[in-house]
Write a protein that holds these residues in place. Structure first.
Motif, mmCIF file in Angstrom:
data_model
loop_
_atom_site.group_PDB
_atom_site.id
_atom_site.type_symbol
_atom_site.label_atom_id
_atom_site.label_comp_id
_atom_site.label_asym_id
_atom_site.label_seq_id
_atom_site.Cartn_x
_atom_site.Cartn_y
_atom_site.Cartn_z
ATOM 1 N N GLY A 28 0.779 -1.224 0.000
ATOM 2 C CA GLY A 28 0.000 0.000 0.000
ATOM 3 C C GLY A 28 0.808 1.269 0.000
ATOM 4 O O GLY A 28 0.303 2.336 0.388
ATOM 5 N N GLY A 29 2.075 1.205 -0.422
ATOM 6 C CA GLY A 29 2.876 2.413 -0.553
ATOM 7 C C GLY A 29 3.824 2.696 0.597
ATOM 8 O O GLY A 29 4.478 3.755 0.606
ATOM 9 N N TRP A 30 3.942 1.765 1.549
ATOM 10 C CA TRP A 30 4.792 2.022 2.730
ATOM 11 C C TRP A 30 5.236 0.697 3.349
ATOM 12 O O TRP A 30 4.446 -0.245 3.455
ATOM 13 C CB TRP A 30 4.002 2.818 3.764
ATOM 14 C CG TRP A 30 4.762 3.246 4.983
ATOM 15 C CD1 TRP A 30 5.434 4.417 5.154
ATOM 16 C CD2 TRP A 30 4.897 2.541 6.229
ATOM 17 N NE1 TRP A 30 5.993 4.488 6.431
ATOM 18 C CE2 TRP A 30 5.667 3.333 7.107
ATOM 19 C CE3 TRP A 30 4.450 1.299 6.686
ATOM 20 C CZ2 TRP A 30 6.003 2.957 8.397
ATOM 21 C CZ3 TRP A 30 4.774 0.905 7.991
ATOM 22 C CH2 TRP A 30 5.540 1.721 8.824
ATOM 23 N N ILE A 31 6.502 0.626 3.737
ATOM 24 C CA ILE A 31 6.989 -0.504 4.539
ATOM 25 C C ILE A 31 7.805 0.046 5.700
ATOM 26 O O ILE A 31 8.398 1.133 5.609
ATOM 27 C CB ILE A 31 7.855 -1.489 3.714
ATOM 28 C CG1 ILE A 31 9.080 -0.785 3.105
ATOM 29 C CG2 ILE A 31 7.025 -2.191 2.657
ATOM 30 C CD1 ILE A 31 10.059 -1.747 2.428
ATOM 31 N N PRO A 32 7.838 -0.658 6.834
ATOM 32 C CA PRO A 32 8.664 -0.211 7.962
ATOM 33 C C PRO A 32 10.131 -0.173 7.560
ATOM 34 O O PRO A 32 10.575 -0.948 6.697
ATOM 35 C CB PRO A 32 8.410 -1.273 9.036
ATOM 36 C CG PRO A 32 7.186 -1.999 8.607
ATOM 37 C CD PRO A 32 7.140 -1.919 7.121
ATOM 38 N N PHE A 33 10.892 0.704 8.193
ATOM 39 C CA PHE A 33 12.311 0.772 7.873
ATOM 40 C C PHE A 33 12.994 -0.562 8.159
ATOM 41 O O PHE A 33 13.900 -0.964 7.429
ATOM 42 C CB PHE A 33 13.006 1.884 8.660
ATOM 43 C CG PHE A 33 14.458 2.030 8.284
ATOM 44 C CD1 PHE A 33 14.824 2.768 7.177
ATOM 45 C CD2 PHE A 33 15.453 1.372 9.005
ATOM 46 C CE1 PHE A 33 16.155 2.865 6.792
ATOM 47 C CE2 PHE A 33 16.784 1.465 8.637
ATOM 48 C CZ PHE A 33 17.138 2.215 7.529
ATOM 49 N N SER A 34 12.565 -1.256 9.206
ATOM 50 C CA SER A 34 13.179 -2.541 9.546
ATOM 51 C C SER A 34 13.042 -3.537 8.400
ATOM 52 O O SER A 34 13.946 -4.339 8.147
ATOM 53 C CB SER A 34 12.561 -3.122 10.817
ATOM 54 O OG SER A 34 11.161 -3.308 10.649
ATOM 55 N N ARG A 35 11.911 -3.501 7.685
ATOM 56 C CA ARG A 35 11.719 -4.414 6.554
ATOM 57 C C ARG A 35 12.618 -4.017 5.394
ATOM 58 O O ARG A 35 13.203 -4.881 4.725
ATOM 59 C CB ARG A 35 10.250 -4.410 6.135
ATOM 60 C CG ARG A 35 9.944 -5.290 4.926
ATOM 61 C CD ARG A 35 10.396 -6.732 5.119
ATOM 62 N NE ARG A 35 10.175 -7.534 3.918
ATOM 63 C CZ ARG A 35 10.847 -8.628 3.612
ATOM 64 N NH1 ARG A 35 11.798 -9.080 4.423
ATOM 65 N NH2 ARG A 35 10.579 -9.294 2.499
#
Length: 392
Positions: A28-35
């Motif tokens: 959806g246009g965003w992933i956590p920085f950790s991923r």
């Protein structure tokens, strides 16, 4: 810095960016920085540590302490040998477990130095996830053991052992565990993840996410303050401690206490990229072909072990540890003061390890002893841990 990629690097970068972009679109246009950090470092065949790209040394992106000087590993032997001796006296196998062994240079130095001192180690275990590095480690240690008649059994694992007895070493491991990037806005903390950029030369961009469920205790910072928290590293360390039955854990990495880590002036965090011996601050550049690291909040680790039963802990700088453990004595024993060329080379390496302007103060040493009393040992009597303890 001008970045001139080789054809192989350019192709690899393109493949990694494609993987990251596809996942961002799917989420959806965003992933956590950790991923993002997990893909960039550990995605099978694509991640920095799972690919065949050169990583360490002169032709890689950075140099670690074991490659800087063999006296680093020999000084560690000063610390761990009394523990190994006591394990043998009490009828236990003598075992070293190294987590994230890099090129294998630290393992080689330790095995050779133990052999030089007349001690035969039963087992040397390496826990690593990089197929390329494991291959290099295996070749290096096989040749070293074969040429010197060392009988130690060397074994490799991709995950933690069910339980740990012996000596555990982790040099520059935690800094490469994916962290969460967070930003302070309107009196609350929010995740700062990764989205898709609008320009071809900036395909990725920092993107705000949801508010943190549990607000961290970070005080006196202004709006826009960016930093990191380390839930994965803390979970990793807790699992390690829970499986640790007896012996010594020695962890060396760069980082700070809580109040230094979250100093108001450190307002862009500690994340950085290492590429061809240069430190870059834009961590969204060169995923998959560069190392991404963040400093460690050692206060959170010390908190996890403060109530452990039958345990002792020690925390100080790398310089304090190495000097107390006898690095200068080792140099005097094995060098020729009448050979200026040799002395200059040795001195340059030692200077990098202990100087406050180099690694001496930035790098910290965390030691954790478990059930050492039953081995007639006191952690604070071991070489390296007899100086001022910064735990408190």
């Amino acid at each position: 810095m001008d970045i001139n990629l080789t054809n192989a690097e350019a192709e690899h970068l393109k493949a990694v960016l494609t993987k990251i972009s596809q996942e961002i679109e799917e989420k959806g246009g965003w992933i956590p920085f950790s991923r993002y950090m997990e893909i960039a470092l550990y995605q099978p065949n694509l991640g920095y540590y799972t690919s065949a790209l050169e990583k360490f040394g002169r032709f890689g992106d950075f140099v670690t302490a074991p490659e800087i000087s063999p006296f680093f590993g020999q000084t560690i032997v000063n610390t761990i040998l009394p523990v190994l001796d006591k394990l043998r006296i009490h009828g236990h196998p003598t075992r070293v477990i190294e987590i994230g062994a890099g090129t294998g240079q630290l393992a080689k130095t330790i095995l050779l130095d133990l052999h030089r001192r007349g001690f035969t180690l039963d087992e040397y275990h390496i826990i690593d996830v990089s197929p390329n590095l494991i291959k290099r480690q295996h070749e290096l240690l096989f040749d070293a053991c074969e040429s010197h008649g060392i009988q130690t059994r060397c074994q490799w694992h991709s995950e933690f052992l069910p339980s740990f007895h012996g000596v555990i070493l982790a040099n520059e491991v935690l800094d490469a565990i994916p962290c969460e990037r967070i930003v302070y806005q309107d009196h609350a903390w929010y995740y700062a993840g990764v989205g898709l950029g609008s320009k071809p030369d900036q395909p990725l961009t920092s993107a705000p996410g949801a508010q943190l469920e549990s607000q961290p205790s970070i005080d006196n910072v202004a709006d826009g303050y960016i930093t990191e928290i380390h839930p994965q590293a803390e979970a990793w360390f807790k699992q390690l401690i829970n499986r640790f039955e007896q012996g010594l854990l020695l962890m060396i990495d760069y980082g700070f206490h809580h109040h230094e880590y979250y100093h108001p002036q450190r307002n862009t965090g500690t994340l950085m990229v290492h590429y061809r011996h240069q430190a870059l601050t834009n961590v969204l550049t060169l995923p998959g072909i560069s190392d991404i690291t963040c400093h460690i909040n050692f206060s959170s680790l010390l908190h996890l072990i403060e109530d452990a039963e039958n345990s002792q802990s020690f925390f100080s700088s790398q310089a304090t540890y190495l000097l107390d453990a006898g690095i200068t004595d080792l140099v005097l024993q094995q060098s020729d003061p009448n050979d200026p060329q040799q002395m200059i080379a040795i001195s340059n390496g030692i200077q990098k390890l202990i100087s406050e302007a180099e690694m001496g103060e930035l790098f910290k040493v965390l030691a954790f002893g478990k059930n050492l009393g039953s081995l007639d040992l006191d952690l604070h009597a071991l070489p390296g841990f007899r100086g001022r303890n910064r735990v408190y």
